[in-house]
Design a protein around this motif. Structure first.
Motif, PDB file in Angstrom:
ATOM      1  N   SER A   1       0.814  -1.228   0.000  1.00 15.40           N
ATOM      2  CA  SER A   1       0.000   0.000   0.000  1.00 15.40           C
ATOM      3  C   SER A   1       0.845   1.275   0.000  1.00 15.40           C
ATOM      4  CB  SER A   1      -0.972   0.035   1.185  1.00 15.40           C
ATOM      5  OG  SER A   1      -0.926  -1.121   1.936  1.00 15.40           O
ATOM      6  N   SER A   2       2.184   1.138  -0.049  1.00 13.19           N
ATOM      7  CA  SER A   2       3.013   2.339   0.073  1.00 13.19           C
ATOM      8  C   SER A   2       3.696   2.794  -1.212  1.00 13.19           C
ATOM      9  CB  SER A   2       4.101   2.128   1.125  1.00 13.19           C
ATOM     10  OG  SER A   2       3.563   1.569   2.278  1.00 13.19           O
TER      11      SER A   2
ATOM     12  N   LEU B   1       4.672   4.889  -7.674  1.00 12.40           N
ATOM     13  CA  LEU B   1       4.822   4.645  -9.117  1.00 12.40           C
ATOM     14  C   LEU B   1       4.300   3.259  -9.476  1.00 12.40           C
ATOM     15  CD1 LEU B   1       8.356   6.203  -9.738  1.00 12.40           C
ATOM     16  CD2 LEU B   1       6.119   7.179 -10.282  1.00 12.40           C
ATOM     17  N   PHE B   2       4.552   2.298  -8.609  1.00 13.79           N
ATOM     18  CA  PHE B   2       3.995   0.952  -8.810  1.00 13.79           C
ATOM     19  C   PHE B   2       2.549   0.984  -8.316  1.00 13.79           C
ATOM     20  CE2 PHE B   2       8.472  -0.144  -8.891  1.00 13.79           C
ATOM     21  CZ  PHE B   2       8.546  -1.252  -9.715  1.00 13.79           C
ATOM     22  N   SER B   3       1.581   0.861  -9.211  1.00 16.58           N
ATOM     23  CA  SER B   3       0.182   0.841  -8.786  1.00 16.58           C
ATOM     24  C   SER B   3      -0.193  -0.561  -8.347  1.00 16.58           C
ATOM     25  CB  SER B   3      -0.745   1.243  -9.939  1.00 16.58           C
ATOM     26  OG  SER B   3      -0.375   2.503 -10.424  1.00 16.58           O
ATOM     27  N   LEU B   4      -0.931  -0.639  -7.251  1.00 17.88           N
ATOM     28  CA  LEU B   4      -1.403  -1.935  -6.757  1.00 17.88           C
ATOM     29  C   LEU B   4      -2.566  -2.382  -7.633  1.00 17.88           C
ATOM     30  CD1 LEU B   4      -1.328  -4.174  -4.574  1.00 17.88           C
ATOM     31  CD2 LEU B   4      -2.889  -2.772  -3.214  1.00 17.88           C
ATOM     32  N   ALA B   5      -2.301  -3.345  -8.507  1.00 17.44           N
ATOM     33  CA  ALA B   5      -3.340  -3.773  -9.454  1.00 17.44           C
ATOM     34  C   ALA B   5      -2.993  -5.138 -10.015  1.00 17.44           C
ATOM     35  CB  ALA B   5      -3.458  -2.767 -10.598  1.00 17.44           C
ATOM     36  N   GLU B   6      -4.030  -5.843 -10.457  1.00 16.64           N
ATOM     37  CA  GLU B   6      -3.808  -7.086 -11.197  1.00 16.64           C
ATOM     38  C   GLU B   6      -3.323  -6.713 -12.580  1.00 16.64           C
ATOM     39  OE1 GLU B   6      -6.915  -9.949 -11.014  1.00 16.64           O
ATOM     40  OE2 GLU B   6      -7.260  -9.652  -8.875  1.00 16.64           O
TER      41      GLU B   6
END
Ligand SMILES: *Cc1c(COP(=O)(O)O)cnc(C)c1O
Length: 379
Positions: free
Chosen positions: A314-315, A318-323
């Motif tokens: 969750s932090s 730039l890296f989005s939390l997504a499938e």
């Protein structure tokens, strides 16, 4: 012709009616007939669409195959392959693969009387003990999702040939830029074009490529009979995406290599899964059958608590939390609760997919910016 050239020109013939350089989006469901049965080869858009045909030609060329077929999603392409089978037939598949493929096999097709064996395919010899008179298909994914295991395509293909079994390879993670399974003896290549082929996270699509005309006819029949065809706008987007595949893949590989090594040297990281490490289990085979190691990386933290990996996931900014994966932008994913949640926990753990495993799809941004983002999130 080299792949870099084919990527730009495959399927791109000027539009016959206007000379348009880009294949138009033929947004039509049907075509006029001058008399019953007299037409220009186009009758109804589930069976024929010029935008889709251009894309299918591109799929075939960039995978060094003769025929390409486009589907409305990657799983629709997989679904079409399984529909070649009949009740009583058996399939040998990997025990570490895309969760949606496992779900389709175990929750949809098993009840129609098709039997699936999920096995460790890193050792090709292991396949032999599962072959019997009913075995009709081997389904291989390499590198595997999410543990980045490598399956030796040539070795599996020779076992498949010797036993008259079809081999289909899910080439989604490598993309045709890094690996061409038909050249190594596979009968069918499958892609989720949603990923690297489309490349911009803006479309869902799948494809199959093959050399055998009879197999093509059977799969085309399934495509039109079952109807999981992509619309022309989506075909246009994937055609456009393919044109930069080589440039994007070069950067995915460069960034992937930098980040994999950086992660491996981080004091809080326990293990990194990336086939480019010289001591990775499948490295020698990967080197033989792939032209690079790609931008997909999985890793685990030393602190295996839920708090630790949840905080990291969750932090990042730039890296989005997504499938999903394979787009120009970087994504971070938690297989156990996201992409692979459809695999029972017990099964997952047995196959090495831990609760804390984190998967990265490294995009084509600046590598140092990506590293800084991860560094802050790992803390
Ligand atoms: C995403 C994915 C699929 C499924 O493709 P969809 O386009 O999402 O239907 C199949 N195999 C792999 C390896 C994937 O990553």
């Amino acid at each position: 012709m080299k792949l870099e050239t084919k990527i730009i020109h495959a399927g791109m013939t000027p539009d016959p009616s206007t000379g348009a350089v880009m294949v138009p989006i033929y947004q039509t469901s049907t075509y006029v007939q001058t008399a019953p049965g007299v037409n220009k080869g186009f009758e109804y858009a589930r069976s024929q669409n010029p935008t889709r045909f251009a894309l299918e030609e591109a799929f075939a060329q960039i995978e060094n195959g003769k025929f390409g077929l486009a589907f409305s999603s990657g799983v629709a392409a997989t679904d079409a392959v399984i529909k070649l089978l009949a009740p009583g037939d058996e399939v040998i598949a990997g025990n570490d693969m895309y969760g949606g493929t496992y779900r389709l096999f175990s929750k949809v097709f098993e009840k129609f009387g098709i039997k699936f064996h999920y096995i460790n395919m890193q050792d090709a010899e292991n396949i032999k003990s599962y072959i019997n008179a009913n075995t009709k298909l081997i389904w291989a994914e390499t590198p595997t999702n999410p543990l980045m295991n490598i399956v030796d395509i040539t070795a599996v293909a020779s076992i498949a040939k010797a036993n008259n079994i079809l081999l289909c390879v899910d080439n989604t993670f490598a993309s045709p830029y890094l690996q061409n399974p038909l050249d190594q003896g596979a009968d069918i290549v499958m892609h989720s074009a949603t990923k690297y082929l489309g490349g911009h996270s803006d479309v869902i699509q799948g494809c199959l490529v093959m050399n055998d005309a009879d197999l093509r006819d059977k799969l085309y029949f399934i495509q039109k009979s079952c109807g999981a065809v992509p619309g022309p706008q989506d075909c246009f987007l994937v055609l456009r995406g393919i044109k930069t595949l080589h440039l994007r893949m070069q950067r995915h590989c460069e960034n992937g290599e930098k980040i994999a090594h950086w992660l491996r040297n981080h004091s809080k990281v326990k293990k990194v899964y990336w086939p480019g490490f010289t001591d990775a289990p499948g490295h020698d085979i990967a080197k033989k059958q792939m032209r690079g190691f790609g931008g997909m990386i999985s890793f685990e933290l030393k602190d295996e608590s839920k708090e630790a990996y949840t905080k990291l996931l969750s932090s990042t900014h730039l890296f989005s939390l997504a499938e999903s994966l394979g787009g120009v932008e970087s994504l971070i994913n938690h297989p156990a609760s996201m992409t692979h949640a459809s695999i029972p926990r017990e099964e997952r753990i047995k196959n090495g997919l831990s609760d804390g495993l984190i998967r990265l799809s490294v995009g084509i941004e600046d590598a140092d910016d990506l590293i800084e983002d991860l560094n802050k999130a790992i803390g």
